[in-house]
Design a protein around this motif. Structure first.
Motif, PDB file in Angstrom:
ATOM      1  N   ARG A  38       2.395   0.831   4.743  1.00  0.00           N
ATOM      2  CA  ARG A  38       1.853   0.172   6.104  1.00  0.00           C
ATOM      3  C   ARG A  38       1.545  -1.258   5.939  1.00  0.00           C
ATOM      4  O   ARG A  38       1.567  -2.137   6.443  1.00  0.00           O
ATOM      5  N   ASN A  39       0.951  -1.607   4.579  1.00  0.00           N
ATOM      6  CA  ASN A  39       0.197  -3.083   4.420  1.00  0.00           C
ATOM      7  C   ASN A  39       0.690  -3.512   3.076  1.00  0.00           C
ATOM      8  O   ASN A  39       1.132  -3.246   2.168  1.00  0.00           O
ATOM      9  N   THR A  40       0.937  -5.029   3.428  1.00  0.00           N
ATOM     10  CA  THR A  40       1.291  -5.648   2.435  1.00  0.00           C
ATOM     11  C   THR A  40       0.559  -7.013   2.369  1.00  0.00           C
ATOM     12  O   THR A  40      -0.262  -7.313   3.026  1.00  0.00           O
ATOM     13  N   ARG A  41       0.639  -7.655   1.024  1.00  0.00           N
ATOM     14  CA  ARG A  41       0.141  -9.045   0.920  1.00  0.00           C
ATOM     15  C   ARG A  41       0.807  -9.911  -0.115  1.00  0.00           C
ATOM     16  O   ARG A  41       1.372  -9.177  -0.923  1.00  0.00           O
ATOM     17  N   SER A  98      -4.652   0.972  -1.770  1.00  0.00           N
ATOM     18  CA  SER A  98      -4.915   0.061  -0.924  1.00  0.00           C
ATOM     19  C   SER A  98      -4.494  -1.210  -1.651  1.00  0.00           C
ATOM     20  O   SER A  98      -4.324  -1.076  -3.011  1.00  0.00           O
ATOM     21  N   VAL A  99      -3.924  -2.370  -0.923  1.00  0.00           N
ATOM     22  CA  VAL A  99      -3.388  -3.638  -1.534  1.00  0.00           C
ATOM     23  C   VAL A  99      -4.416  -4.394  -2.419  1.00  0.00           C
ATOM     24  O   VAL A  99      -5.543  -3.996  -1.923  1.00  0.00           O
ATOM     25  N   SER A 141       0.798  -1.192   0.100  1.00  0.00           N
ATOM     26  CA  SER A 141      -0.162  -0.093  -0.035  1.00  0.00           C
ATOM     27  C   SER A 141       1.004   1.268  -0.003  1.00  0.00           C
ATOM     28  O   SER A 141       2.130   1.215  -0.060  1.00  0.00           O
TER      29      SER A 141
END
Length: 122
Positions: A54-57, A101-102, A50
């Motif tokens: 902060r966010n990963t996938r 967003s991811v 992201s």
């Protein structure tokens, strides 16, 4: 505009770090995804990060081996690939979507860069 680089030939168990530079009119404040396409196979999701990071996938097959990160000051996203396996051999692409967003859906990415070849020998 996105430009992926850092691919190459490596033995199984080795590491590579891919880079994706965002430039030109493409916003660098969007999520970035990594995808790969092996010969004769469909393009598949690898990872996503992201904005601002902060966010990963990750796809299950790379969890624990690959790490994606971003240096927003350099408008660059990285994919650190460790413990590479022959099945990781593919052309790797980075892409961005008009969202922070991811996402693991290929269809949600709007801009794509040229790929970089990763070859893992056994």
């Amino acid at each position: 505009q996105l430009q992926a680089s850092g691919g190459g030939l490596v033995q199984a168990g080795g590491s590579l770090r891919l880079s994706c530079v965002v430039s030109g009119g493409t916003s660098d404040r969007w999520a970035i995804g990594w995808f790969r396409q092996a010969p004769g196979k469909e393009r598949e999701f690898v990872s996503s990060i992201s904005w601002p990071g902060r966010n990963t996938r990750y796809v299950d097959s790379v969890k624990g081996r690959f790490t994606t990160s971003r240096d927003n000051a350099k408008s660059t996203v990285y994919l650190q690939m460790n413990n590479l396996k022959p099945e990781d051999t593919a052309v790797y692409f980075c892409a961005t979507r008009r969202s922070s967003s991811v996402s693991d859906l290929l269809c949600e990415y709007d801009f794509w860069g040229r790929g970089t070849q990763v070859t893992v020998s056994s």
